[in-house]
Design a protein around this motif. Structure first.
Motif, mmCIF file in Angstrom:
data_model
loop_
_atom_site.group_PDB
_atom_site.id
_atom_site.type_symbol
_atom_site.label_atom_id
_atom_site.label_comp_id
_atom_site.label_asym_id
_atom_site.label_seq_id
_atom_site.Cartn_x
_atom_site.Cartn_y
_atom_site.Cartn_z
ATOM 1 N N SER A 53 -4.069 -2.562 -9.191
ATOM 2 C CA SER A 53 -2.764 -2.783 -8.578
ATOM 3 C C SER A 53 -2.130 -4.008 -9.229
ATOM 4 N N PHE A 96 -2.259 3.453 3.551
ATOM 5 C CA PHE A 96 -1.728 4.140 2.360
ATOM 6 C C PHE A 96 -1.105 5.495 2.710
ATOM 7 N N PRO A 117 -7.710 2.629 4.579
ATOM 8 C CA PRO A 117 -6.977 3.738 3.934
ATOM 9 C C PRO A 117 -5.762 4.210 4.711
ATOM 10 N N VAL A 131 -5.851 1.579 -8.727
ATOM 11 C CA VAL A 131 -5.052 2.769 -8.442
ATOM 12 C C VAL A 131 -5.658 3.915 -9.243
ATOM 13 N N ASN A 173 -6.890 11.171 -5.831
ATOM 14 C CA ASN A 173 -7.396 10.883 -4.483
ATOM 15 C C ASN A 173 -8.868 11.239 -4.274
ATOM 16 N N ILE A 178 -10.558 -2.054 1.824
ATOM 17 C CA ILE A 178 -9.236 -2.607 1.540
ATOM 18 C C ILE A 178 -8.601 -3.062 2.855
ATOM 19 N N TRP A 203 -8.811 5.416 -2.145
ATOM 20 C CA TRP A 203 -8.728 4.067 -1.579
ATOM 21 C C TRP A 203 -10.018 3.729 -0.848
ATOM 22 N N THR A 251 -1.815 9.080 -2.536
ATOM 23 C CA THR A 251 -2.793 9.480 -1.523
ATOM 24 C C THR A 251 -2.970 10.993 -1.504
ATOM 25 N N PHE A 253 -6.773 -3.850 -5.887
ATOM 26 C CA PHE A 253 -7.595 -2.642 -5.792
ATOM 27 C C PHE A 253 -7.210 -1.734 -6.952
ATOM 28 N N HIS A 311 0.814 -1.215 0.000
ATOM 29 C CA HIS A 311 0.000 0.000 0.000
ATOM 30 C C HIS A 311 0.851 1.270 0.000
#
Length: 293
Positions: A199, A169, A166, A154, A181, A162, A158, A175, A152, A56
């Motif tokens: 990912s 990350f 978050p 990108v 974001n 997950i 996020w 982020t 997940f 992450h």
């Protein structure tokens, strides 16, 4: 135990429990699977946490593009599917809290349980056997955090579901990138999961490998492989704002596969040598010969 789960907010439990099979599906208690609680005195839990935090922190839009450029040339080695599967004898998945057996054991556990429930769908048996085969990347200088674990998208916010949330990350530069974001990030509403940049992992690599090597596994099998680790979507029910009508059909296939992938893990090791002749025939039928990896 089910009543206990129902009392908890969804955000407090692993979403895969909402899709779990009957408790008799395996000799291991269902609630014991996918336990990502933090315990630095437990070496397996600490190994899993470390693997995910590395993932992450490092998996960004740019890194995924680099890995796709590197791996989708399929110029790393040539081997039959059986030879590649045998490599998994040497691989223990560092992201998996449910087993520390070599990955090839999990492959046969999954395939044989599918075979028991779906005796006439041989493509499904083979899908179960090979679904993690993309992990061979770990033998070619890829760290496991870039090979194993849940996947997940990108390039967008996020999701809460997950693994580790978050917060894990916080050291990922995406982020803090306003292009990536927000809720939609670099995507359009209901663009479809096929249009998401996932990912980098064994899922996408093996899916692309099968296309490249002209496998004849049916489309539903290919999608089971491509999204079997996308737990935030198929179990967490996140990213609905990006999925479309076709994805609802894909979701049915992946959900059916998920119970065999997750809930077959146990200490019971199949007689792999005795099973090879059956699966070699399936390999020859659907992915024959020497393949480009």
């Amino acid at each position: 135990m089910a009543a206990e789960v129902e009392k908890k907010p969804v955000s407090m439990i692993d979403p895969s429990q909402l899709l779990r099979p009957e408790p008799t599906f395996n000799d291991k208690p269902i609630d014991a699977f996918r336990d990502y609680s933090v315990d630095d005195t437990d070496p397996i839990k600490e190994r899993v946490r470390r693997t995910y935090y590395l993932m992450h922190s490092n998996v960004t839009v740019d890194l995924v593009k680099q890995k796709r450029e590197k791996w989708l040339k399929f110029n790393h080695f040539k081997a039959t599917v059986k030879d590649a599967l045998i490599k998994l004898n040497e691989l223990v998945d560092e992201s998996d809290p449910d087993t520390d057996l070599p990955n090839i054991v999990h492959a046969f556990q999954t395939a044989e349980r599918i075979r028991e429930d779906h005796p006439d769908e041989d493509w499904f048996h083979l899908t179960g056997l090979i679904h993690d085969l993309g992990k061979v990347m770990a033998f070619y200088d890829e760290p496991q955090w870039c090979v194993v674990g849940d996947t997940f998208p990108v390039g967008c916010k996020w999701a809460d579901s997950i693994v580790y949330g978050p917060e894990s990350f916080k050291d990922n530069p995406d982020t803090y990138n306003p292009k990536y974001n927000t809720k939609y990030g670099m995507y359009k509403p209901h663009c479809g999961i096929d249009n998401l940049l996932m990912s980098w992992s064994h899922d996408e690599y093996l899916y692309q490998f099968l296309l490249h090597n002209k496998s004849t596994i049916p489309e539903k099998g290919l999608y089971m492989i491509r999204y079997h680790s996308f737990y935030p979507w198929h179990a967490g029910r996140d990213y609905r704002h990006l999925s479309n009508e076709k994805d609802e059909e894909i979701l049915k296939w992946v959900t059916e596969f998920n119970k065999y992938d997750l809930y077959t893990k146990s200490e019971k090791v199949p007689d792999i040598e005795a099973l090879w002749p059956y699966y070699e025939k399936l390999i020859e039928k659907y992915i024959p010969g020497i393949c480009e990896w």
